[in-house]
Enzyme design. Structure first.
Site, mmCIF file in Angstrom:
data_model
loop_
_atom_site.group_PDB
_atom_site.id
_atom_site.type_symbol
_atom_site.label_atom_id
_atom_site.label_comp_id
_atom_site.label_asym_id
_atom_site.label_seq_id
_atom_site.Cartn_x
_atom_site.Cartn_y
_atom_site.Cartn_z
ATOM 1 N N GLU A 1 -14.179 -17.802 34.130
ATOM 2 C CA GLU A 1 -15.294 -17.794 35.093
ATOM 3 C C GLU A 1 -16.600 -18.380 34.542
ATOM 4 O O GLU A 1 -17.658 -17.779 34.668
ATOM 5 C CB GLU A 1 -15.537 -16.357 35.588
ATOM 6 C CG GLU A 1 -14.320 -15.757 36.261
ATOM 7 C CD GLU A 1 -14.565 -14.344 36.800
ATOM 8 O OE1 GLU A 1 -15.655 -13.782 36.589
ATOM 9 O OE2 GLU A 1 -13.644 -13.805 37.445
ATOM 10 N N ASP B 1 -3.923 -11.541 44.729
ATOM 11 C CA ASP B 1 -3.874 -10.430 45.684
ATOM 12 C C ASP B 1 -4.465 -10.927 46.996
ATOM 13 O O ASP B 1 -5.327 -11.801 47.008
ATOM 14 C CB ASP B 1 -4.545 -9.130 45.182
ATOM 15 C CG ASP B 1 -5.960 -9.262 44.688
ATOM 16 O OD1 ASP B 1 -6.603 -10.313 44.923
ATOM 17 O OD2 ASP B 1 -6.459 -8.301 44.071
ATOM 18 N N GLU C 1 -4.011 -14.028 39.200
ATOM 19 C CA GLU C 1 -4.494 -12.698 39.623
ATOM 20 C C GLU C 1 -4.302 -12.519 41.129
ATOM 21 O O GLU C 1 -5.153 -11.966 41.826
ATOM 22 C CB GLU C 1 -5.987 -12.538 39.267
ATOM 23 C CG GLU C 1 -6.283 -12.757 37.797
ATOM 24 C CD GLU C 1 -7.750 -12.577 37.431
ATOM 25 O OE1 GLU C 1 -8.526 -12.016 38.229
ATOM 26 O OE2 GLU C 1 -8.120 -13.012 36.322
ATOM 27 N N ASN D 1 -9.567 -20.153 33.227
ATOM 28 C CA ASN D 1 -9.219 -19.326 34.389
ATOM 29 C C ASN D 1 -10.454 -19.103 35.257
ATOM 30 O O ASN D 1 -11.554 -18.867 34.727
ATOM 31 C CB ASN D 1 -8.699 -17.977 33.859
ATOM 32 C CG ASN D 1 -8.048 -17.095 34.899
ATOM 33 O OD1 ASN D 1 -7.111 -17.528 35.575
ATOM 34 N ND2 ASN D 1 -8.514 -15.862 35.034
ATOM 35 N N HIS E 1 -7.713 -14.499 44.434
ATOM 36 C CA HIS E 1 -8.055 -13.258 45.140
ATOM 37 C C HIS E 1 -8.460 -13.645 46.563
ATOM 38 O O HIS E 1 -9.496 -14.284 46.765
ATOM 39 C CB HIS E 1 -9.232 -12.548 44.460
ATOM 40 C CG HIS E 1 -8.920 -12.078 43.072
ATOM 41 N ND1 HIS E 1 -8.025 -11.059 42.825
ATOM 42 C CD2 HIS E 1 -9.384 -12.473 41.862
ATOM 43 C CE1 HIS E 1 -7.955 -10.848 41.517
ATOM 44 N NE2 HIS E 1 -8.759 -11.696 40.911
HETATM 45 C C1 XIL Z 1 -11.035 -6.519 37.303
HETATM 46 C C2 XIL Z 1 -10.151 -5.303 37.115
HETATM 47 O O1 XIL Z 1 -9.090 -5.393 38.022
HETATM 48 C C3 XIL Z 1 -10.943 -4.042 37.366
HETATM 49 O O2 XIL Z 1 -10.165 -2.892 36.999
HETATM 50 C C4 XIL Z 1 -12.225 -4.047 36.537
HETATM 51 O O3 XIL Z 1 -13.019 -2.918 36.881
HETATM 52 C C5 XIL Z 1 -13.018 -5.309 36.778
HETATM 53 O O4 XIL Z 1 -12.190 -6.436 36.514
HETATM 54 N N1 XIL Z 1 -11.451 -11.591 37.749
HETATM 55 C C6 XIL Z 1 -10.870 -11.311 36.527
HETATM 56 C C7 XIL Z 1 -10.322 -9.957 36.253
HETATM 57 O O5 XIL Z 1 -10.700 -12.216 35.712
HETATM 58 O O6 XIL Z 1 -10.447 -9.595 34.912
HETATM 59 C C8 XIL Z 1 -10.976 -8.921 37.120
HETATM 60 O O7 XIL Z 1 -10.316 -7.674 36.902
HETATM 61 C C9 XIL Z 1 -10.941 -9.332 38.578
HETATM 62 C C10 XIL Z 1 -11.670 -10.623 38.788
#
Ligand code: XIL
Length: 451
Positions: free
Chosen positions: A162, A272, A270, A205, A241
């Protein structure tokens, strides 16, 4: 019935079987080959891994672990490999929680994704307080120590996470690394990472880079520049996401493909998707199809196993509901991967069911529970689910089911007692009495398996 053979064991046997058939001068008739019935099994037949984020503090929960072990072949520690977890004060490393995940994965033959080395978030405040010279050495030391600790055990590392801003500027995000080390910090991190574990694939990422837009253009330009100048980078991670405000982009596949064409792997890291029912299922299937259409898309990781532990739990964004029932999204992913629960001879129609718990009467020493079993969109002839107690609770009576127990006495597997046949959408229930023995926690209900 589902067999207890793991998908990995089955995958290992498939080529042997094919070889034997060839030696015997036989061919497997097309259509009779068993389609994989798990996410990892189906993905493996397409040459991909199928992973999930895992939290170490849930590894003691029976249905969490059994779902993990059955369905996934790659894990990403959800928080345990972040800087604040691993190096909360300078030079003092704490690997214990992440080690628990890595050893669980290794004991089961699962791969591990490393997440993440250099990120502005979940970063301890001591890092932000350093001047440029100290920060550079702290960053290099963190990369060396962390990658060194798991050297050879991590298939891909998110080296930098990020680093770009949202919006149309395509600019870098302000962070201690960006502000003090300048644009070169990403390149420095990747060079340090290559030296620390040459076998690991090194990924950049990010989120909101899933479609073609100003932010993904900026990342694209960086990756192209790295490839042109020989800066080590092997993969780009697309967090993915999604929700109604940020749906799966129409040009998702095209975006993955243009990155792949730069000569890097692309990974969905990641995933979802908030929502439910058919629309959530369709979105999930579209993501899977996009990955399968891009040769260099090597794997998919969903950001958790069950909705109840999702970082976005209220959006129910995952493949298993809070009771570990398979959601329509699960079936859509499995089908998109080319697998099918219909490959199970005892379950020809790919029938599904759900199991939901409700508490009934309660007394000072005991309570009654009821689990309702509901058939999915096809009729079923049998069902199996589990009820996991918290020790020292004990079940002293059951009705409308045939129970068997594990050796600990805490996990009851329940099958029908004359109430196995259910029309599509129809329900039955079984009940039980739990002696509290001082603990009134609700039992955990495992997923429902139909036949
Ligand atoms: C999130 C986790 O799922 C949570 O448990 C934590 O509180 C915050 O981070 N991008 C990422 C992940 O790269 O590491 C993040 O994970 C979600 C967004």
């Amino acid at each position: 019935m589902h067999t207890s053979t793991s998908s990995r064991a089955r995958r290992a046997l498939a080529p042997v079987l094919t070889g034997l058939l060839a030696v015997a001068g036989l061919t497997a008739a097309s259509g009779t080959a068993e389609a994989a019935s798990t996410l990892a099994g189906a993905a493996a037949e397409k040459g991909r891994y199928f992973g999930t984020a895992v939290a170490a503090n849930h590894l003691g929960e029976a249905p969490y672990v059994s779902t993990l072990n059955t369905e996934f072949d790659s894990v990403t520690p959800e928080n345990e490999m972040k800087w604040d977890a691993l190096e909360p004060s300078r030079g003092a490393f704490n690997f214990a929680a992440a080690d628990r995940i890595v050893s669980h994965a290794q004991s089961r033959g699962m791969k591990v994704r490393g997440h993440t080395l250099v990120w502005h978030s979940q970063l301890p405040s001591w890092v932000a307080g350093l001047g440029a010279t100290d920060l550079r050495s702290a960053m290099n030391n963190h990369i060396n120590q962390v990658m060194g600790h798991w050297k050879g055990k991590i298939h891909s590392w998110d080296v930098v996470n990020e680093a770009f801003q949202d919006g149309s500027s395509g600019a870098r995000r302000s962070s201690p690394f960006q502000d003090k080390l300048g644009n070169g910090f990403i390149e420095e991190a990747f060079r340090a990472a290559r030296a620390a574990d040459p076998a690991a694939k090194l990924c950049y990422n990010d989120y909101n880079t899933d479609g073609i837009n100003a932010k993904s253009n900026a990342v694209y330009n960086m990756v192209r520049d790295f490839k042109a100048r020989g800066v080590p980078i092997d993969c780009v991670g697309f967090q993915s996401h999604f929700n109604s405000a940020s749906p799966v982009p129409a040009d998702y596949q095209a975006n993955l493909q243009r990155f792949a064409d730069l000569g890097v792997e692309v990974q969905i890291t990641e995933l979802d998707i908030e929502g439910s029912g058919t629309s959530q299922a369709t979105s999930y299937a579209n993501v899977v199809k996009a990955c399968l259409a891009v040769t260099r898309c090597t794997g998919i990781t969903v950001w958790g196993i069950t909705d109840k532990y999702s970082w976005r739990a209220s959006g129910t964004p995952l493949l298993f509901d809070s009771n570990y029932n398979k959601k329509p999204a699960y079936t859509a992913v499995l089908n998109a991967l080319g697998g099918t629960s219909g490959g199970d001879p005892g379950n020809p129609g790919g029938a599904t069911c759900t199991a939901t718990y409700s508490k009934q009467e309660e007394w000072s020493d005991r309570f009654n529970g009821r689990v309702t079993i509901t058939a999915g969109s096809a009729a079923i002839t049998g069902w199996t689910t589990t009820v996991t107690l918290t020790s020292p609770q004990k079940i002293t009576a059951t009705w409308n089911g045939s129970p068997t127990w594990d050796s600990s006495g805490n996990v009851m597997t329940m099958r029908p007692n004359g109430n196995g046949s259910l029309a599509a959408g129809a329900s039955t229930s079984f009940g039980f009495t739990v002696m509290k023995n001082g603990n009134s926690a609700a039992p955990a209900i495992g997923g429902c398996t139909a036949s």
